[in-house]
Design an enzyme around this catalytic site. Structure first.
Site, PDB file in Angstrom:
ATOM      1  N   LYS A  60      11.196  20.668   3.323  1.00 10.19           N
ATOM      2  CA  LYS A  60      12.135  20.164   4.335  1.00 10.19           C
ATOM      3  C   LYS A  60      12.118  18.635   4.381  1.00 10.19           C
ATOM      4  O   LYS A  60      13.171  17.999   4.350  1.00 10.19           O
ATOM      5  CB  LYS A  60      11.769  20.708   5.732  1.00 10.19           C
ATOM      6  CG  LYS A  60      11.784  22.233   5.828  1.00 10.19           C
ATOM      7  CD  LYS A  60      11.472  22.714   7.231  1.00 10.19           C
ATOM      8  CE  LYS A  60      10.064  22.428   7.695  1.00 10.19           C
ATOM      9  NZ  LYS A  60       9.012  23.234   7.061  1.00 10.19           N
ATOM     10  N   ARG A 118      11.883  25.634  15.691  1.00 13.22           N
ATOM     11  CA  ARG A 118      10.888  26.523  15.096  1.00 13.22           C
ATOM     12  C   ARG A 118      10.693  27.785  15.933  1.00 13.22           C
ATOM     13  O   ARG A 118       9.910  28.641  15.545  1.00 13.22           O
ATOM     14  CB  ARG A 118       9.551  25.795  14.967  1.00 13.22           C
ATOM     15  CG  ARG A 118       9.334  25.143  13.590  1.00 13.22           C
ATOM     16  CD  ARG A 118       8.012  24.381  13.634  1.00 13.22           C
ATOM     17  NE  ARG A 118       7.346  24.268  12.372  1.00 13.22           N
ATOM     18  CZ  ARG A 118       7.429  23.216  11.569  1.00 13.22           C
ATOM     19  NH1 ARG A 118       8.227  22.212  11.845  1.00 13.22           N
ATOM     20  NH2 ARG A 118       6.730  23.176  10.451  1.00 13.22           N
ATOM     21  N   ARG A 176      -0.841  18.846  -1.606  1.00 18.97           N
ATOM     22  CA  ARG A 176      -0.571  17.728  -0.701  1.00 18.97           C
ATOM     23  C   ARG A 176      -1.846  17.349   0.053  1.00 18.97           C
ATOM     24  O   ARG A 176      -2.103  16.178   0.301  1.00 18.97           O
ATOM     25  CB  ARG A 176       0.545  18.108   0.279  1.00 18.97           C
ATOM     26  CG  ARG A 176       0.941  16.936   1.177  1.00 18.97           C
ATOM     27  CD  ARG A 176       2.144  17.236   2.037  1.00 18.97           C
ATOM     28  NE  ARG A 176       1.840  18.201   3.074  1.00 18.97           N
ATOM     29  CZ  ARG A 176       2.742  18.717   3.905  1.00 18.97           C
ATOM     30  NH1 ARG A 176       4.005  18.359   3.801  1.00 18.97           N
ATOM     31  NH2 ARG A 176       2.404  19.585   4.821  1.00 18.97           N
ATOM     32  N   ARG A 202      -4.007  15.158   5.860  1.00 22.02           N
ATOM     33  CA  ARG A 202      -3.544  15.889   7.041  1.00 22.02           C
ATOM     34  C   ARG A 202      -4.528  17.001   7.394  1.00 22.02           C
ATOM     35  O   ARG A 202      -4.939  17.773   6.538  1.00 22.02           O
ATOM     36  CB  ARG A 202      -2.144  16.479   6.779  1.00 22.02           C
ATOM     37  CG  ARG A 202      -1.046  15.511   7.142  1.00 22.02           C
ATOM     38  CD  ARG A 202       0.306  16.019   6.783  1.00 22.02           C
ATOM     39  NE  ARG A 202       0.653  17.292   7.393  1.00 22.02           N
ATOM     40  CZ  ARG A 202       1.878  17.802   7.389  1.00 22.02           C
ATOM     41  NH1 ARG A 202       2.860  17.120   6.833  1.00 22.02           N
ATOM     42  NH2 ARG A 202       2.115  18.960   7.945  1.00 22.02           N
ATOM     43  N   ARG A 234      -0.503  28.795   9.494  1.00 25.63           N
ATOM     44  CA  ARG A 234       0.859  28.249   9.651  1.00 25.63           C
ATOM     45  C   ARG A 234       1.899  29.206   9.082  1.00 25.63           C
ATOM     46  O   ARG A 234       2.982  29.368   9.646  1.00 25.63           O
ATOM     47  CB  ARG A 234       0.960  26.882   8.952  1.00 25.63           C
ATOM     48  CG  ARG A 234       0.246  25.799   9.734  1.00 25.63           C
ATOM     49  CD  ARG A 234      -0.117  24.625   8.853  1.00 25.63           C
ATOM     50  NE  ARG A 234       1.046  23.886   8.406  1.00 25.63           N
ATOM     51  CZ  ARG A 234       1.006  23.007   7.412  1.00 25.63           C
ATOM     52  NH1 ARG A 234      -0.122  22.781   6.766  1.00 25.63           N
ATOM     53  NH2 ARG A 234       2.102  22.351   7.076  1.00 25.63           N
TER      54      ARG A 234
HETATM   55  P1  B4P Z   1       7.324  18.840   2.461  1.00 27.32           P
HETATM   56  O1  B4P Z   1       8.729  18.428   2.189  1.00 27.32           O
HETATM   57  O2  B4P Z   1       6.393  17.784   2.958  1.00 27.32           O
HETATM   58  O3  B4P Z   1       7.181  20.069   3.444  1.00 27.32           O
HETATM   59  P2  B4P Z   1       7.724  20.396   4.885  1.00 27.32           P
HETATM   60  O4  B4P Z   1       8.453  21.680   4.727  1.00 27.32           O
HETATM   61  O5  B4P Z   1       8.474  19.233   5.471  1.00 27.32           O
HETATM   62  O6  B4P Z   1       6.337  20.493   5.665  1.00 27.32           O
HETATM   63  P3  B4P Z   1       5.655  21.083   6.956  1.00 27.32           P
HETATM   64  O7  B4P Z   1       6.368  22.312   7.462  1.00 27.32           O
HETATM   65  O8  B4P Z   1       4.243  21.241   6.537  1.00 27.32           O
HETATM   66  O9  B4P Z   1       5.582  19.993   8.036  1.00 27.32           O
HETATM   67  P4  B4P Z   1       6.024  19.629   9.514  1.00 27.32           P
HETATM   68  O10 B4P Z   1       5.718  18.196   9.561  1.00 27.32           O
HETATM   69  O11 B4P Z   1       7.407  20.048   9.817  1.00 27.32           O
HETATM   70  O12 B4P Z   1       6.778  19.495   1.119  1.00 27.32           O
HETATM   71  C1  B4P Z   1       5.446  19.941   0.998  1.00 27.32           C
HETATM   72  C2  B4P Z   1       4.857  19.519  -0.335  1.00 27.32           C
HETATM   73  O13 B4P Z   1       5.589  20.112  -1.403  1.00 27.32           O
HETATM   74  C3  B4P Z   1       4.905  18.003  -0.558  1.00 27.32           C
HETATM   75  O14 B4P Z   1       3.690  17.601  -1.090  1.00 27.32           O
HETATM   76  C4  B4P Z   1       6.044  17.827  -1.578  1.00 27.32           C
HETATM   77  O15 B4P Z   1       5.838  16.731  -2.420  1.00 27.32           O
HETATM   78  C5  B4P Z   1       6.011  19.128  -2.337  1.00 27.32           C
HETATM   79  N1  B4P Z   1       7.319  19.552  -2.833  1.00 27.32           N
HETATM   80  C6  B4P Z   1       8.512  19.441  -2.168  1.00 27.32           C
HETATM   81  N2  B4P Z   1       9.505  19.945  -2.913  1.00 27.32           N
HETATM   82  C7  B4P Z   1       8.928  20.416  -4.080  1.00 27.32           C
HETATM   83  C8  B4P Z   1       9.431  21.056  -5.254  1.00 27.32           C
HETATM   84  N3  B4P Z   1      10.742  21.335  -5.412  1.00 27.32           N
HETATM   85  N4  B4P Z   1       8.565  21.402  -6.225  1.00 27.32           N
HETATM   86  C9  B4P Z   1       7.224  21.127  -6.085  1.00 27.32           C
HETATM   87  N5  B4P Z   1       6.691  20.517  -5.005  1.00 27.32           N
HETATM   88  C10 B4P Z   1       7.528  20.162  -4.014  1.00 27.32           C
HETATM   89  O16 B4P Z   1       5.073  20.448  10.525  1.00 27.32           O
HETATM   90  C11 B4P Z   1       3.680  20.217  10.710  1.00 27.32           C
HETATM   91  C12 B4P Z   1       3.166  20.836  12.025  1.00 27.32           C
HETATM   92  O17 B4P Z   1       3.732  20.122  13.175  1.00 27.32           O
HETATM   93  C13 B4P Z   1       3.516  22.294  12.316  1.00 27.32           C
HETATM   94  O18 B4P Z   1       2.609  23.195  11.697  1.00 27.32           O
HETATM   95  C14 B4P Z   1       3.406  22.328  13.885  1.00 27.32           C
HETATM   96  O19 B4P Z   1       2.074  22.434  14.322  1.00 27.32           O
HETATM   97  C15 B4P Z   1       3.950  20.981  14.305  1.00 27.32           C
HETATM   98  N6  B4P Z   1       5.403  21.032  14.612  1.00 27.32           N
HETATM   99  C16 B4P Z   1       6.374  20.397  13.899  1.00 27.32           C
HETATM  100  N7  B4P Z   1       7.597  20.685  14.417  1.00 27.32           N
HETATM  101  C17 B4P Z   1       7.383  21.528  15.468  1.00 27.32           C
HETATM  102  C18 B4P Z   1       8.257  22.202  16.371  1.00 27.32           C
HETATM  103  N8  B4P Z   1       9.586  22.073  16.290  1.00 27.32           N
HETATM  104  N9  B4P Z   1       7.720  22.997  17.325  1.00 27.32           N
HETATM  105  C19 B4P Z   1       6.396  23.142  17.422  1.00 27.32           C
HETATM  106  N10 B4P Z   1       5.508  22.542  16.597  1.00 27.32           N
HETATM  107  C20 B4P Z   1       5.987  21.745  15.612  1.00 27.32           C
END
Ligand code: B4P
Length: 191
Positions: A14, A89, A128, A134, A145
């Site tokens: 995302k 979420r 990551r 993190r 998660r």
């Molecule tokens: P990212 O792009 O970093 O992943 P994400 O989906 O954004 O991450 P996440 O769900 O963990 O984080 P969030 O901050 O929202 O990609 C992950 C990895 O994959 C990276 O290293 C990237 O380089 C790699 N990658 C990407 N695309 C790739 C591809 N095509 N091929 C190979 N590798 C690839 O949430 C973190 C925490 O915050 C949650 O658990 C929760 O506790 C809290 N939180 C956030 N929003 C919330 C909400 N709305 N309500 C309640 N709690 C919330």
């Protein structure tokens, strides 16, 4: 006005695809994960509370996250649109977003759902974790998660399917190929 939700399991890309969307379409990026992490870094009361949930892989309570989003939307009346990254979420967050957009005279354009297999999600997040520092990128928390995602977040897909807003995107493959699929959907909304 383009209001896009980028949706998917933890590690589905995302944040990665949001950066490309901002670059191409110039939207205002709202990442609840980034916002919460900056509160933790600043050592605020909200940050301390958020960390107690995030480090266990749990969701931060709805009222906190919804309040943050409402303020941000109101603070940017001139935005050409928003990318909601990691929000909503829960169903309660999804309903709150509809209301706040409506109150501000806006609508939701599309929900882009990045579809990635669990095995790859775990691999990406462990990788990551080697560099991110993190507290939630370790195997135990990643598994928690994922469970939270299936229990509380994935049901939103049916909610958005019912509203005819859901677009599934294959989230495995190169970052560029995934973005090309996203572009096809978003360009279709603009034309
Ligand atoms: P990212 O792009 O970093 O992943 P994400 O989906 O954004 O991450 P996440 O769900 O963990 O984080 P969030 O901050 O929202 O990609 C992950 C990895 O994959 C990276 O290293 C990237 O380089 C790699 N990658 C990407 N695309 C790739 C591809 N095509 N091929 C190979 N590798 C690839 O949430 C973190 C925490 O915050 C949650 O658990 C929760 O506790 C809290 N939180 C956030 N929003 C919330 C909400 N709305 N309500 C309640 N709690 C919330």
């Amino acid at each position: 006005m383009l209001n896009i939700i980028i949706f998917g399991a933890p590690g589905s890309g995302k944040g990665t695809q949001s950066l490309k969307l901002i670059e191409k379409y110039g939207l205002k990026h709202i990442s609840t994960g980034d916002l919460l992490r900056s509160e933790i870094k600043a050592g605020t009361d909200l940050g301390r509370l958020a960390e107690s949930y995030m480090s266990q892989g749990k969701l931060v309570p709805d009222d906190i996250v919804i309040g943050m989003i409402e303020n941000l939307i109101k603070e940017h009346p001139d935005a050409t649109g928003f990318i909601f990254d990691g929000f909503p979420r829960t169903l309660a967050q999804g309903k709150a977003l509809y209301e706040v957009l409506e109150q501000n005279g806006q609508d939701l354009s599309v929900v882009l759902s990045l579809e990635v297999e669990d095995k790859e999600l775990v691999e990406r997040l462990l990788k990551r974790g080697e560099i991110s520092g993190r507290s939630d990128d370790n195997r135990e928390t990643i598994e928690a998660r994922l469970q939270v995602y299936y229990d509380q977040t994935a049901p939103l897909k049916d909610y958005y399917q019912g509203k005819r807003k859901l677009e599934k995107i294959k989230g495995q493959g190169s970052i560029e190929d995934i973005f090309a699929s996203i572009e096809r959907v978003v360009d279709g909304l603009i034309e």
